[in-house]
Design an enzyme around this catalytic site. Structure first.
Site, PDB file in Angstrom:
ATOM      1  N   GLU A  78       0.825  -1.215   0.000  1.00 22.32           N
ATOM      2  CA  GLU A  78       0.000   0.000   0.000  1.00 22.32           C
ATOM      3  C   GLU A  78       0.858   1.263   0.000  1.00 22.32           C
ATOM      4  O   GLU A  78       0.380   2.349   0.322  1.00 22.32           O
ATOM      5  CB  GLU A  78      -0.945  -0.009   1.214  1.00 22.32           C
ATOM      6  CG  GLU A  78      -1.931  -1.166   1.151  1.00 22.32           C
ATOM      7  CD  GLU A  78      -2.923  -1.177   2.296  1.00 22.32           C
ATOM      8  OE1 GLU A  78      -2.787  -0.359   3.228  1.00 22.32           O
ATOM      9  OE2 GLU A  78      -3.834  -2.013   2.258  1.00 22.32           O
ATOM     10  N   ASP A  83      -3.234  -0.577  12.045  1.00 23.89           N
ATOM     11  CA  ASP A  83      -4.054  -1.738  11.678  1.00 23.89           C
ATOM     12  C   ASP A  83      -3.199  -2.954  11.997  1.00 23.89           C
ATOM     13  O   ASP A  83      -2.242  -3.258  11.279  1.00 23.89           O
ATOM     14  CB  ASP A  83      -4.449  -1.718  10.195  1.00 23.89           C
ATOM     15  CG  ASP A  83      -5.291  -2.944   9.831  1.00 23.89           C
ATOM     16  OD1 ASP A  83      -5.610  -3.735  10.742  1.00 23.89           O
ATOM     17  OD2 ASP A  83      -5.629  -3.098   8.650  1.00 23.89           O
ATOM     18  N   LYS A  95     -15.584  -2.011   3.393  1.00 20.95           N
ATOM     19  CA  LYS A  95     -14.983  -2.380   2.114  1.00 20.95           C
ATOM     20  C   LYS A  95     -16.078  -3.060   1.297  1.00 20.95           C
ATOM     21  O   LYS A  95     -16.466  -4.184   1.627  1.00 20.95           O
ATOM     22  CB  LYS A  95     -13.843  -3.380   2.326  1.00 20.95           C
ATOM     23  CG  LYS A  95     -12.639  -2.836   3.087  1.00 20.95           C
ATOM     24  CD  LYS A  95     -11.706  -3.993   3.454  1.00 20.95           C
ATOM     25  CE  LYS A  95     -10.391  -3.496   4.045  1.00 20.95           C
ATOM     26  NZ  LYS A  95      -9.626  -4.596   4.676  1.00 20.95           N
ATOM     27  N   LYS A 120      -9.628   5.310   4.288  1.00 13.53           N
ATOM     28  CA  LYS A 120      -8.321   4.680   4.504  1.00 13.53           C
ATOM     29  C   LYS A 120      -7.793   4.301   3.133  1.00 13.53           C
ATOM     30  O   LYS A 120      -8.368   3.430   2.465  1.00 13.53           O
ATOM     31  CB  LYS A 120      -8.545   3.451   5.387  1.00 13.53           C
ATOM     32  CG  LYS A 120      -7.297   2.777   5.878  1.00 13.53           C
ATOM     33  CD  LYS A 120      -7.657   1.616   6.802  1.00 13.53           C
ATOM     34  CE  LYS A 120      -6.429   0.837   7.172  1.00 13.53           C
ATOM     35  NZ  LYS A 120      -6.651  -0.608   7.071  1.00 13.53           N
TER      36      LYS A 120
HETATM   37  P1  PGA Z   1      -6.358  -6.234   2.364  1.00 12.85           P
HETATM   38  O1  PGA Z   1      -5.985  -5.581   3.762  1.00 12.85           O
HETATM   39  O2  PGA Z   1      -6.904  -5.239   1.445  1.00 12.85           O
HETATM   40  O3  PGA Z   1      -5.055  -6.858   1.929  1.00 12.85           O
HETATM   41  O4  PGA Z   1      -7.357  -7.342   2.697  1.00 12.85           O
HETATM   42  C1  PGA Z   1      -6.290  -4.318   4.187  1.00 12.85           C
HETATM   43  C2  PGA Z   1      -6.659  -4.282   5.650  1.00 12.85           C
HETATM   44  O5  PGA Z   1      -6.424  -5.256   6.410  1.00 12.85           O
HETATM   45  O6  PGA Z   1      -7.223  -3.290   6.099  1.00 12.85           O
HETATM   46 ZN    ZN Z   2      -7.535  -4.119   8.216  1.00 12.05          ZN
END
Ligand code: PGA
Ligand code: ZN
Length: 397
Positions: free
Chosen positions: A198, A233, A326, A377
């Protein structure tokens, strides 16, 4: 709005892994696309993700009946998809396929209504929401499953508040991110610093607290204490469960982990938010930590997976006072909005999030705006992650 046809394409995410893009074609031949990101640190209760071949079969299933329908709302499109699938795990159509169709169709609907996607979603689900400029959670230092270094904690986040313009806030985050890189190079005598999925710096550290103290010092040094605080996190499902944790090479109980977080909070005056501090089935751990630090944000991600019922349950028992949203954890816009509404009913904070494998699609910012999210985020202010920062600048002028 009518859907004349739907196309599926295999594209690449920011890790170079395959993901899908869905295109809805209206009777006039106009095309509306949506690209779906992919998670790596995925919660076990997230809906299923179909690979391209299986996704193609799902699209064929949807095409059998879609042309005969007329859709006037986002909710109608999503009810149609949920009617075909009918499973909580989305194992008939695949959650990624459903979200692709849901978003692309919502864009077609928005075009017909001469509105932006966020306006259509806000009008349908959040007509009374007040407009907030979201806090920005920006991942400066990466560890865990998103990096090849020795940190157990997955993300060290600078959380920025906007007082004036969001563009000015983004610029300050970019400057702080660069200053962090320069500091780390000097401090650890490195020519180059590895970068995680990220965009956060992902070098080795003496321990898991050190990145917090470095970020805190840099925020002080750059006079940003009034604008920036810190978050973690932990993504603790990666190093343990309710049965026990392995942190910094040692076996730990949930109580030990709580003590570690209490020490962190005592030593870092800016640490304000802790996401997934315990495993995804260790709600007891969350509840105890919430009681121990009621003024901090204890955030559910793998624990709650954008699922309205899970959010109801875990907010109700006092496990979390904030949740990550998400859309591809649950599969449609309607269910994403239901998850946000569940959070609102319990008066807990809503943080819209990207995934570690991202695409150029910025729908998460559009949905965050629709729901008046408390925060977004979106990774480090660098490379492909900047697309989300730019969309914030566009939508919050
Ligand atoms: P991921 O992780 O997009 O790889 O699932 C992001 C998070 O844990 O917030
Ligand atoms: Zn997370």
């Amino acid at each position: 709005m009518k859907i004349h046809d739907i196309e599926l394409r295999s594209i690449f995410d920011s890790r170079g892994e395959q993901t899908i893009e869905v295109t809805v074609i209206d009777p006039e031949g106009r095309r509306f696309a949506a690209a779906i990101p992919s998670g790596k640190s995925r919660g076990m209760r997230e809906v299923s993700v179909f690979a391209f071949e299986a996704a193609r079969a799902s699209i064929d299933k949807i095409r059998e009946t879609v042309a005969a329908k007329t859709f006037d709302t986002v909710g109608e499109v999503d009810a149609f998809l949920l009617g075909i699938d009918g499973t909580p795990e989305k194992k008939i159509l695949g959650g990624n396929v459903m979200l692709g169709v849901s978003l692309a169709a919502a864009r077609a609907l928005a075009h017909e209504k001469k509105q932006a996607l966020w306006e259509v979603v806000r009008e349908e689900y959040f007509s009374e929401g007040e407009e907030l400029t979201p806090l920005i959670f920006s991942n400066f230092i990466n560890g865990g499953g998103h990096a090849n270094n020795n940190l157990d904690i997955q993300e060290y986040l600078v959380i920025a508040r906007t007082n004036g313009s969001i563009a000015a806030t983004v610029r300050r985050l970019i400057e702080l991110y660069r200053a962090t890189g320069e500091f780390l190079k000097k401090q650890f005598k490195l020519k180059n610093i590895p970068i995680g999925d990220e965009g956060g710096y992902s070098l080795d550290f003496p321990n898991n607290f050190e990145p917090l103290s470095i970020l805190e010092a840099l925020i002080d040094e750059n006079d940003l204490e009034r604008e920036c605080i810190l978050g973690l996190d932990v993504a603790a499902s990666h190093f343990g469960s309710e049965k026990g944790y392995v942190f910094e090479g040692k076996k730990r109980t949930g109580k030990d982990m709580q003590k570690i977080y209490e020490t962190y909070v005592a030593q870092s005056k800016l640490l304000y938010s802790i996401e997934d501090p315990f495993g995804e089935n260790d709600a007891e751990g969350f509840i105890a930590l919430r009681r121990a630090m009621p003024e901090k944000w204890i955030v559910g991600d793998d624990l709650t997976t954008t699922n309205a019922a899970e959010i109801e349950a875990h907010a109700g028992e006092g496990a979390v006072n904030a949740v990550i949203i998400k859309p591809n954890q649950i599969g449609t816009i309607a269910e994403t909005c239901a998850a946000v509404q569940a959070a609102r009913r319990h008066n807990i904070k809503v943080i819209f999030s990207h995934r570690s494998g991202e695409t150029e699609d910025v729908f998460m910012i559009e949905l965050a705006k629709a729901c008046s999210a408390d925060a977004v985020k979106i990774g480090a202010p660098v490379k492909e992650r900047l697309l989300k920062f730019n969309e914030l600048v566009r939508l919050y002028p």
